[in-house]
Write an enzyme that holds these catalytic residues in place. Structure first.
Site, PDB file in Angstrom:
ATOM      1  N   GLY A   1     109.708  53.085  12.391  1.00 25.70           N
ATOM      2  CA  GLY A   1     108.980  52.924  11.141  1.00 25.70           C
ATOM      3  C   GLY A   1     109.872  52.419  10.012  1.00 25.70           C
TER       4      GLY A   1
ATOM      5  N   ILE B   1     103.515  50.034  12.607  1.00 24.69           N
ATOM      6  CA  ILE B   1     104.114  50.940  13.580  1.00 24.69           C
ATOM      7  C   ILE B   1     105.167  50.186  14.383  1.00 24.69           C
ATOM      8  CG2 ILE B   1     103.675  52.654  15.383  1.00 24.69           C
ATOM      9  CD1 ILE B   1     100.653  52.406  14.644  1.00 24.69           C
ATOM     10  N   CYS B   2     106.377  50.728  14.391  1.00 24.74           N
ATOM     11  CA  CYS B   2     107.445  50.199  15.236  1.00 24.74           C
ATOM     12  C   CYS B   2     108.147  51.405  15.865  1.00 24.74           C
ATOM     13  CB  CYS B   2     108.406  49.305  14.448  1.00 24.74           C
ATOM     14  SG  CYS B   2     109.336  50.100  13.124  1.00 24.74           S
ATOM     15  N   GLY B   3     109.325  51.227  16.402  1.00 26.26           N
ATOM     16  CA  GLY B   3     110.019  52.323  17.054  1.00 26.26           C
ATOM     17  C   GLY B   3     110.302  53.483  16.112  1.00 26.26           C
TER      18      GLY B   3
ATOM     19  N   ALA C   1     106.854  55.133  16.450  1.00 30.04           N
ATOM     20  CA  ALA C   1     106.297  55.554  17.736  1.00 30.04           C
ATOM     21  C   ALA C   1     107.292  56.352  18.563  1.00 30.04           C
ATOM     22  CB  ALA C   1     105.829  54.323  18.525  1.00 30.04           C
TER      23      ALA C   1
END
Length: 152
Positions: free
Chosen positions: A70, A66-68, A110
Site C-alpha cells: 500500500g 491495492i498493492c503489496g 495485500a
C-alpha cells in the site's frame, strides 16, 4: 456515492477482486483501473497514477488502490495535484483519513492485511465524511503548499 474506482498491481489482484465484489454487494458501481490495455501486467505506478487522475478529473469521488504494502500506491497517487491518498491498515486510520484529511483515495497492502480486515477498513472509510471544522484549515494548507510546489 454510487461509483468508486479501484486499482491493483499483480501482487494484489486477489484482494482487489474480493474488495470489488464487496463494493458491488453494497450497491456501488466499480470501475477497475488494474489492467493495462496492452495486456501487460500492471505495475503500481501506472495503476495509481491513472486512478488518481480519474479522481482529479471528477470521474469518481473516491478510489481504492491495492498493492503489496500500500506504500508505493499512495506515494504515486499523491503526486497528482489535488489528490490526498493515505495508506490504511486499520479502521481508525481509514476513518480519520476521510474525516480529518478529506482523503479521496485509500491504499491497502495485500501482503499486510487479510480480506476481512480489508473489507472492514473500506466500509469504515466509505461511511466517513470530511468533518471540516478544525481540520479544514489544515487541509487548505496542504493545498496551499501543493500550489507553492507547483509554482502557482
Amino acid at each position: 456515492m454510487h461509483a468508486i474506482a479501484i486499482g491493483a498491481d499483480s501482487a494484489a489482484i486477489d484482494l482487489k477482486n474480493i474488495i470489488s465484489e464487496f463494493l458491488q454487494q453494497q450497491g456501488l458501481q466499480v470501475t477497475d483501473y488494474s489492467y493495462d490495455p496492452s495486456g501487460e501486467n500492471p505495475i503500481y505506478p501506472d495503476v495509481a497514477h491513472t486512478l488518481a487522475v480519474s479522481i482529479k478529473e471528477g470521474k469518481h469521488e473516491r478510489g481504492i488502490l491495492i498493492c503489496g504494502t500500500g506504500i508505493g500506491m499512495s506515494i504515486v497517487a499523491n503526486k497528482v495535484t489535488g489528490i490526498r491518498a493515505t495508506q490504511c491498515h486499520d479502521t481508525y486510520s481509514a476513518q480519520r483519513a476521510r474525516k480529518s484529511n478529506n482523503a479521496q483515495i485509500i491504499s491497502l497492502g495485500a501482503r499486510v492485511i487479510g480480506p476481512e480486515l480489508a473489507k472492514e477498513i473500506v466500509a469504515a472509510w466509505l461511511a466517513s465524511e470530511f468533518e471540516g471544522g478544525g481540520s479544514a484549515p489544515k487541509v487548505d494548507r496542504i493545498g496551499y503548499y501543493e500550489q507553492q510546489e507547483n509554482g502557482r
